[in-house]
Write a protein that holds these residues in place. Structure first.
Motif, mmCIF file in Angstrom:
data_model
loop_
_atom_site.group_PDB
_atom_site.id
_atom_site.type_symbol
_atom_site.label_atom_id
_atom_site.label_comp_id
_atom_site.label_asym_id
_atom_site.label_seq_id
_atom_site.Cartn_x
_atom_site.Cartn_y
_atom_site.Cartn_z
ATOM 1 N N HIS A 77 0.859 -1.158 -0.056
ATOM 2 C CA HIS A 77 0.088 -0.097 0.021
ATOM 3 C C HIS A 77 0.865 1.312 -0.035
ATOM 4 N N VAL A 78 1.398 1.708 -1.055
ATOM 5 C CA VAL A 78 2.446 2.875 -1.022
ATOM 6 C C VAL A 78 1.404 3.906 -1.107
ATOM 7 N N GLU A 79 0.061 4.194 -1.361
ATOM 8 C CA GLU A 79 -0.665 5.537 -1.154
ATOM 9 C C GLU A 79 -0.832 5.343 0.404
ATOM 10 N N LYS A 80 -1.087 4.383 0.975
ATOM 11 C CA LYS A 80 -1.390 4.503 2.512
ATOM 12 C C LYS A 80 -0.148 4.979 3.389
ATOM 13 N N ALA A 81 1.207 4.585 2.963
ATOM 14 C CA ALA A 81 2.240 5.110 3.532
ATOM 15 C C ALA A 81 2.554 6.486 3.022
ATOM 16 N N ALA A 82 2.398 6.924 1.870
ATOM 17 C CA ALA A 82 2.527 8.151 1.342
ATOM 18 C C ALA A 82 1.669 9.487 2.391
ATOM 19 N N MET A 83 0.494 8.963 2.783
ATOM 20 C CA MET A 83 -0.227 9.728 3.815
ATOM 21 C C MET A 83 0.136 9.720 5.206
ATOM 22 N N TRP A 84 1.161 9.027 5.503
ATOM 23 C CA TRP A 84 1.733 8.818 7.244
ATOM 24 C C TRP A 84 2.295 10.267 7.493
ATOM 25 N N SER A 85 2.138 11.025 8.608
ATOM 26 C CA SER A 85 2.695 12.010 9.076
ATOM 27 C C SER A 85 4.134 11.526 9.367
ATOM 28 N N ALA A 86 5.125 12.664 9.899
ATOM 29 C CA ALA A 86 6.326 12.267 10.209
ATOM 30 C C ALA A 86 6.276 11.590 11.632
ATOM 31 N N ASP A 87 5.299 11.761 12.464
ATOM 32 C CA ASP A 87 5.069 10.999 13.792
ATOM 33 C C ASP A 87 4.672 9.622 13.676
ATOM 34 N N GLU A 88 3.796 9.275 12.574
ATOM 35 C CA GLU A 88 3.359 8.026 12.283
ATOM 36 C C GLU A 88 4.515 7.322 11.620
ATOM 37 N N ILE A 89 5.119 8.042 10.972
ATOM 38 C CA ILE A 89 6.595 7.370 10.174
ATOM 39 C C ILE A 89 7.529 6.773 11.133
ATOM 40 N N PHE A 90 7.692 7.606 12.042
ATOM 41 C CA PHE A 90 8.545 7.182 13.097
ATOM 42 C C PHE A 90 8.203 6.214 14.130
ATOM 43 N N GLY A 91 6.978 6.160 14.322
ATOM 44 C CA GLY A 91 6.034 5.310 14.931
ATOM 45 C C GLY A 91 6.275 3.906 14.355
ATOM 46 N N HIS A 92 6.107 3.747 13.233
ATOM 47 C CA HIS A 92 5.980 2.645 12.538
ATOM 48 C C HIS A 92 7.142 1.948 12.306
ATOM 49 N N TRP A 93 8.470 2.867 12.283
ATOM 50 C CA TRP A 93 9.649 2.350 12.171
ATOM 51 C C TRP A 93 10.213 1.769 13.556
ATOM 52 N N SER A 94 9.729 2.496 14.632
ATOM 53 C CA SER A 94 10.219 2.237 16.082
ATOM 54 C C SER A 94 9.681 1.092 16.333
ATOM 55 N N ILE A 95 8.743 0.142 15.850
ATOM 56 C CA ILE A 95 8.195 -1.011 16.181
ATOM 57 C C ILE A 95 9.445 -1.974 16.257
ATOM 58 N N LEU A 96 10.234 -1.907 15.280
ATOM 59 C CA LEU A 96 11.405 -2.982 15.016
ATOM 60 C C LEU A 96 12.699 -2.395 15.379
ATOM 61 N N PHE A 97 12.941 -1.037 14.902
ATOM 62 C CA PHE A 97 14.205 -0.264 14.827
ATOM 63 C C PHE A 97 14.227 0.747 15.874
ATOM 64 N N GLN A 98 15.580 0.985 16.230
ATOM 65 C CA GLN A 98 15.681 2.204 17.026
ATOM 66 C C GLN A 98 15.400 3.559 16.110
ATOM 67 N N VAL A 99 14.886 4.381 16.713
ATOM 68 C CA VAL A 99 14.926 5.907 16.136
ATOM 69 C C VAL A 99 15.826 6.879 16.438
ATOM 70 N N PRO A 100 16.669 7.523 15.800
ATOM 71 C CA PRO A 100 17.667 8.205 16.470
ATOM 72 C C PRO A 100 17.011 9.435 17.297
#
Length: 154
Positions: A77-100
């Motif tokens: 779902h590329v269009e779904k990811a394109a609508m994510w805010s910066a906070d949502e992007i960091f939130g999704h990424w932080s599920i498995l990886f450490q965010v700086p």
């Protein structure tokens, strides 16, 4: 000779993909020989799919786990990811990886250094690409399952 996934995937053409992974060194994923039974590993894969679908903009439509390999049908779902805010992007990424550490000051508009702002903006560009990437999806699945299986096989 097989081609790498990144050369075979064209999200502009279709969002559905059939992915497969085969175990290395003739090892068994679920059924072993000599009386060993690894069927519980199917649940490992199912649990990991549940976690990864909350993190990635990828849904698992169907999967099949065989003796030494598995198949998975995914929808990206590329269009779904394109609508994510910066906070949502960091939130999704932080599920498995450490965010700086730049995340909180960036979201609060407290970054002063231009280099820090550019680094945070670069992360916001890179993370959605990775969160819609089937190679990253498979990497997060395979690495986890391989670590559990290797620990169990010791």
């Amino acid at each position: 000779m097989p081609k790498p996934r990144y050369t075979q995937i064209a999200l502009s053409e279709t969002p559905l993909y059939h992915l497969a992974y085969r175990c290395l060194r003739r090892s068994f994923l679920c059924n072993g020989i000599d009386g060993f039974n690894f069927r519980h590993r199917r649940e490992w894969i199912a649990e990991r799919f549940r976690l990864l679908t909350t993190m990635f903009a990828i849904d698992v439509a169907s999967y099949a786990v065989m003796m030494n390999h598995y198949h998975v049908l995914v929808r990206v779902h590329v269009e779904k990811a394109a609508m994510w805010s910066a906070d949502e992007i960091f939130g999704h990424w932080s599920i498995l990886f450490q965010v700086p550490d730049l995340k909180k000051p960036f979201l609060a508009d407290h970054l002063i250094e231009l280099e820090d702002i550019q680094a945070a903006e670069k992360m916001i560009e890179i993370y959605p690409e990775r969160l819609t990437s089937t190679p990253w999806f498979m990497r997060c699945l395979n690495e986890h399952i391989a670590r559990l299986a290797n620990f169990e096989d010791i």
